[in-house]
Write an enzyme that holds these catalytic residues in place. Structure first.
Site, PDB file in Angstrom:
ATOM      1  N   ASP A 101      57.601  32.252  36.418  1.00 47.68           N
ATOM      2  CA  ASP A 101      56.706  31.115  36.621  1.00 47.68           C
ATOM      3  C   ASP A 101      55.676  31.363  37.723  1.00 47.68           C
ATOM      4  O   ASP A 101      54.619  30.749  37.749  1.00 47.68           O
ATOM      5  CB  ASP A 101      57.510  29.868  37.007  1.00 47.68           C
ATOM      6  CG  ASP A 101      57.842  28.998  35.811  1.00 47.68           C
ATOM      7  OD1 ASP A 101      57.179  29.150  34.779  1.00 47.68           O
ATOM      8  OD2 ASP A 101      58.769  28.180  35.913  1.00 47.68           O
ATOM      9  N   LYS A 156      38.865  39.290  53.133  1.00 47.78           N
ATOM     10  CA  LYS A 156      38.294  37.944  53.239  1.00 47.78           C
ATOM     11  C   LYS A 156      38.615  37.305  54.597  1.00 47.78           C
ATOM     12  O   LYS A 156      37.783  36.601  55.184  1.00 47.78           O
ATOM     13  CB  LYS A 156      38.812  37.064  52.096  1.00 47.78           C
ATOM     14  CG  LYS A 156      38.185  37.401  50.747  1.00 47.78           C
ATOM     15  CD  LYS A 156      36.690  37.147  50.765  1.00 47.78           C
ATOM     16  CE  LYS A 156      36.014  37.450  49.451  1.00 47.78           C
ATOM     17  NZ  LYS A 156      34.556  37.211  49.502  1.00 47.78           N
ATOM     18  N   TYR A 179      42.522  42.438  49.126  1.00 44.31           N
ATOM     19  CA  TYR A 179      41.389  41.521  49.001  1.00 44.31           C
ATOM     20  C   TYR A 179      41.478  40.427  50.067  1.00 44.31           C
ATOM     21  O   TYR A 179      40.487  40.088  50.717  1.00 44.31           O
ATOM     22  CB  TYR A 179      41.409  40.906  47.603  1.00 44.31           C
ATOM     23  CG  TYR A 179      40.340  39.878  47.329  1.00 44.31           C
ATOM     24  CD1 TYR A 179      39.036  40.267  47.041  1.00 44.31           C
ATOM     25  CD2 TYR A 179      40.631  38.515  47.333  1.00 44.31           C
ATOM     26  CE1 TYR A 179      38.048  39.323  46.770  1.00 44.31           C
ATOM     27  CE2 TYR A 179      39.655  37.576  47.064  1.00 44.31           C
ATOM     28  CZ  TYR A 179      38.370  37.978  46.788  1.00 44.31           C
ATOM     29  OH  TYR A 179      37.398  37.049  46.516  1.00 44.31           O
ATOM     30  N   LEU A 204      30.559  34.238  38.730  1.00 46.17           N
ATOM     31  CA  LEU A 204      30.981  32.870  38.447  1.00 46.17           C
ATOM     32  C   LEU A 204      30.435  31.904  39.493  1.00 46.17           C
ATOM     33  O   LEU A 204      29.823  30.891  39.172  1.00 46.17           O
ATOM     34  CB  LEU A 204      32.515  32.809  38.414  1.00 46.17           C
ATOM     35  CG  LEU A 204      33.163  31.425  38.346  1.00 46.17           C
ATOM     36  CD1 LEU A 204      32.856  30.733  37.029  1.00 46.17           C
ATOM     37  CD2 LEU A 204      34.676  31.543  38.547  1.00 46.17           C
ATOM     38  N   HIS A 257      42.183  34.964  34.729  1.00 47.60           N
ATOM     39  CA  HIS A 257      43.099  34.019  35.343  1.00 47.60           C
ATOM     40  C   HIS A 257      43.644  33.050  34.291  1.00 47.60           C
ATOM     41  O   HIS A 257      43.209  33.051  33.149  1.00 47.60           O
ATOM     42  CB  HIS A 257      42.399  33.278  36.482  1.00 47.60           C
ATOM     43  CG  HIS A 257      42.068  34.167  37.634  1.00 47.60           C
ATOM     44  ND1 HIS A 257      40.787  34.361  38.095  1.00 47.60           N
ATOM     45  CD2 HIS A 257      42.857  34.942  38.433  1.00 47.60           C
ATOM     46  CE1 HIS A 257      40.794  35.196  39.115  1.00 47.60           C
ATOM     47  NE2 HIS A 257      42.040  35.560  39.340  1.00 47.60           N
ATOM     48  N   TRP A 271      53.705  32.114  28.816  1.00 48.10           N
ATOM     49  CA  TRP A 271      54.752  32.558  29.737  1.00 48.10           C
ATOM     50  C   TRP A 271      55.268  31.416  30.614  1.00 48.10           C
ATOM     51  O   TRP A 271      54.504  30.546  31.040  1.00 48.10           O
ATOM     52  CB  TRP A 271      54.215  33.646  30.657  1.00 48.10           C
ATOM     53  CG  TRP A 271      54.184  35.000  30.029  1.00 48.10           C
ATOM     54  CD1 TRP A 271      54.179  35.280  28.686  1.00 48.10           C
ATOM     55  CD2 TRP A 271      54.137  36.254  30.702  1.00 48.10           C
ATOM     56  NE1 TRP A 271      54.136  36.626  28.487  1.00 48.10           N
ATOM     57  CE2 TRP A 271      54.111  37.265  29.697  1.00 48.10           C
ATOM     58  CE3 TRP A 271      54.105  36.633  32.030  1.00 48.10           C
ATOM     59  CZ2 TRP A 271      54.051  38.613  30.008  1.00 48.10           C
ATOM     60  CZ3 TRP A 271      54.056  37.980  32.349  1.00 48.10           C
ATOM     61  CH2 TRP A 271      54.036  38.961  31.345  1.00 48.10           C
ATOM     62  N   PRO A 274      37.400  28.256  48.601  1.00 44.11           N
ATOM     63  CA  PRO A 274      37.649  27.455  47.397  1.00 44.11           C
ATOM     64  C   PRO A 274      39.035  27.688  46.807  1.00 44.11           C
ATOM     65  O   PRO A 274      39.634  28.746  46.988  1.00 44.11           O
ATOM     66  CB  PRO A 274      36.568  27.922  46.429  1.00 44.11           C
ATOM     67  CG  PRO A 274      36.223  29.298  46.874  1.00 44.11           C
ATOM     68  CD  PRO A 274      36.442  29.342  48.353  1.00 44.11           C
ATOM     69  N   THR A 275      39.503  26.693  46.090  1.00 45.05           N
ATOM     70  CA  THR A 275      40.742  26.783  45.327  1.00 45.05           C
ATOM     71  C   THR A 275      40.485  27.551  44.031  1.00 45.05           C
ATOM     72  O   THR A 275      39.450  28.199  43.878  1.00 45.05           O
ATOM     73  CB  THR A 275      41.298  25.371  45.041  1.00 45.05           C
ATOM     74  OG1 THR A 275      42.585  25.487  44.455  1.00 45.05           O
ATOM     75  CG2 THR A 275      40.384  24.579  44.117  1.00 45.05           C
ATOM     76  N   ASN A 276      41.401  27.473  43.061  1.00 45.99           N
ATOM     77  CA  ASN A 276      41.206  28.141  41.770  1.00 45.99           C
ATOM     78  C   ASN A 276      39.963  27.579  41.080  1.00 45.99           C
ATOM     79  O   ASN A 276      39.873  26.368  40.857  1.00 45.99           O
ATOM     80  CB  ASN A 276      42.420  27.913  40.863  1.00 45.99           C
ATOM     81  CG  ASN A 276      43.687  28.489  41.449  1.00 45.99           C
ATOM     82  OD1 ASN A 276      43.730  29.633  41.867  1.00 45.99           O
ATOM     83  ND2 ASN A 276      44.736  27.679  41.488  1.00 45.99           N
ATOM     84  N   GLY A 304      25.393  38.048  45.133  1.00 39.71           N
ATOM     85  CA  GLY A 304      26.365  37.874  44.065  1.00 39.71           C
ATOM     86  C   GLY A 304      25.953  36.803  43.074  1.00 39.71           C
ATOM     87  O   GLY A 304      26.788  36.087  42.524  1.00 39.71           O
ATOM     88  N   SER A 354      38.509  32.818  49.612  1.00 38.99           N
ATOM     89  CA  SER A 354      39.431  32.515  48.520  1.00 38.99           C
ATOM     90  C   SER A 354      40.703  31.921  49.103  1.00 38.99           C
ATOM     91  O   SER A 354      41.059  32.183  50.255  1.00 38.99           O
ATOM     92  CB  SER A 354      39.748  33.799  47.748  1.00 38.99           C
ATOM     93  OG  SER A 354      40.918  33.660  46.978  1.00 38.99           O
ATOM     94  N   SER A 355      41.408  31.150  48.286  1.00 36.11           N
ATOM     95  CA  SER A 355      42.664  30.561  48.748  1.00 36.11           C
ATOM     96  C   SER A 355      43.748  31.607  48.972  1.00 36.11           C
ATOM     97  O   SER A 355      44.778  31.315  49.591  1.00 36.11           O
ATOM     98  CB  SER A 355      43.164  29.514  47.741  1.00 36.11           C
ATOM     99  OG  SER A 355      43.393  30.107  46.479  1.00 36.11           O
ATOM    100  N   CYS A 356      43.528  32.845  48.509  1.00 39.24           N
ATOM    101  CA  CYS A 356      44.534  33.897  48.702  1.00 39.24           C
ATOM    102  C   CYS A 356      44.619  34.370  50.145  1.00 39.24           C
ATOM    103  O   CYS A 356      45.487  35.180  50.480  1.00 39.24           O
ATOM    104  CB  CYS A 356      44.270  35.081  47.778  1.00 39.24           C
ATOM    105  SG  CYS A 356      42.866  36.097  48.279  1.00 39.24           S
TER     106      CYS A 356
END
Length: 320
Positions: free
Chosen positions: A280, A151, A147, A25, A190, A213, A174-176, A21, A118-120
């Site tokens: 939010d 992971k 996803y 990013l 994002h 938003w 990792p975080t965002n 990969g 991922s943090s998700c």
């Protein structure tokens, strides 16, 4: 089994390192960091030459090249709309990539592998800050569970291969993230790159305001991708535990503060209008990265400096 020596190692600068990969990013930042540090034997086959969902192709690659180290940053990623529209692709493709790479790495004598998640992976209502121990303690966020499940399976596969085969496979969550090579697409990027693009386009058009938003109250954590790359190489040398490791900045910022900072970096001189009729999202999302901090790693890139770096890359590379 699975109790590998956790003594620090020194990565051999001449050893073969496969970055899966490498164009994304995360992968591009890791590849750049390796080159800066003098690693001269990087394996970077493009997707056109190596389809990671093809088990036999992956096995043939590993058998022929015999990398010493593997950093698995390849994944099928996307926003909420993509996850909802293509759930089968998100779970199947990511499971295939992970399974093929981890298994072939083990079979072909790889010394160490790092899997990026991922943090998700954490429950929707995880405690804040989110510790590693929150994994599998509650239901996932439904919008990206396909996803996230893949992971989580990758983390567990690394753990299983460590326990059964003594394979030194570790996982980092990792975080965002943000930085050069981020996705600035107007429909599925994002929050940070989306804000940057919108403020830039408003500046170019001479607009008097940008509507954002929500209330701007939610708290978020951001980590520059160069800091993640640094943490990945740190973990490759310093960590060989069974558990996954959170990688975050440890610093929170409200969406309102983020928007003001992006506006300033971009140079937009109009006003920000907050559309309180829009949702939010989660009030707070912060990773507990105390385990990594305890090992001796700290982030180096401030949010302002990171935004300046990212905007410079955007101006030079993004299609506007």
């Amino acid at each position: 089994m699975g109790d590998l020596n956790n003594d620090p190692i020194k990565l051999d600068r001449s050893a073969k390192i496969y970055v899966a990969g490498y164009r994304g990013l995360v992968g591009s930042a890791i590849t750049a960091a390796l080159r800066r540090l003098g690693f001269s034997n990087l394996l970077l086959p493009p997707r056109s030459l190596l389809d990671l969902t093809d088990q036999s192709a992956v096995e043939s690659f590993f058998a022929a090249e015999k990398p010493a180290y593997v950093i698995l940053a390849a994944a099928k990623v996307g926003g909420i709309h993509a996850n909802n529209t293509y759930p089968a692709e998100f779970i199947a493709t990511n499971l295939q990539i992970q399974t093929n790479v981890i298994h072939s790495a083990y079979r072909n004598g790889v010394v160490k592998l790092l899997f990026l998640g991922s943090s998700c992976i954490y429950p929707k209502f995880a405690p804040q800050p989110i510790p590693e121990s929150a994994l599998l303690t509650g239901s996932l966020e439904p919008t990206n569970e396909w996803y996230a499940v893949a992971k989580i399976a990758g983390i567990k596969m690394c753990q299983a291969y460590r326990i059964q085969y003594n394979f030194d496979a570790i996982s980092a969550m990792p975080t965002n993230l943000y930085g050069p090579n981020d996705n600035f697409h107007p429909d599925n990027s994002h929050v940070l790159p989306a804000l940057m693009r919108r403020f830039h386009e408003a500046k170019v058009l001479g607009s008097k305001e940008v509507v954002v938003w929500g209330s701007g109250a939610p708290l978020r954590e951001f980590l520059h991708v160069d800091d993640l790359a640094d943490a990945v190489l740190f973990l490759m040398e310093k960590y060989s535990g069974l558990g996954h490791v959170n990688v975050g900045s440890g610093k929170e910022v409200t969406i309102r503060e983020l928007a003001e900072l992006v506006k300033e970096v971009v140079g937009f001189e109009g006003n920000i209008v907050w559309d309180g009729s829009k949702p939010d999202g989660t009030p707070r999302k912060l990773m507990d990265s105390s385990l990594l901090a305890g090992l001796g790693w700290t982030p180096k890139v401030s949010l302002r400096d990171g935004l300046v770096d990212t905007y410079k890359w955007y101006l030079e590379n993004a299609k506007r």
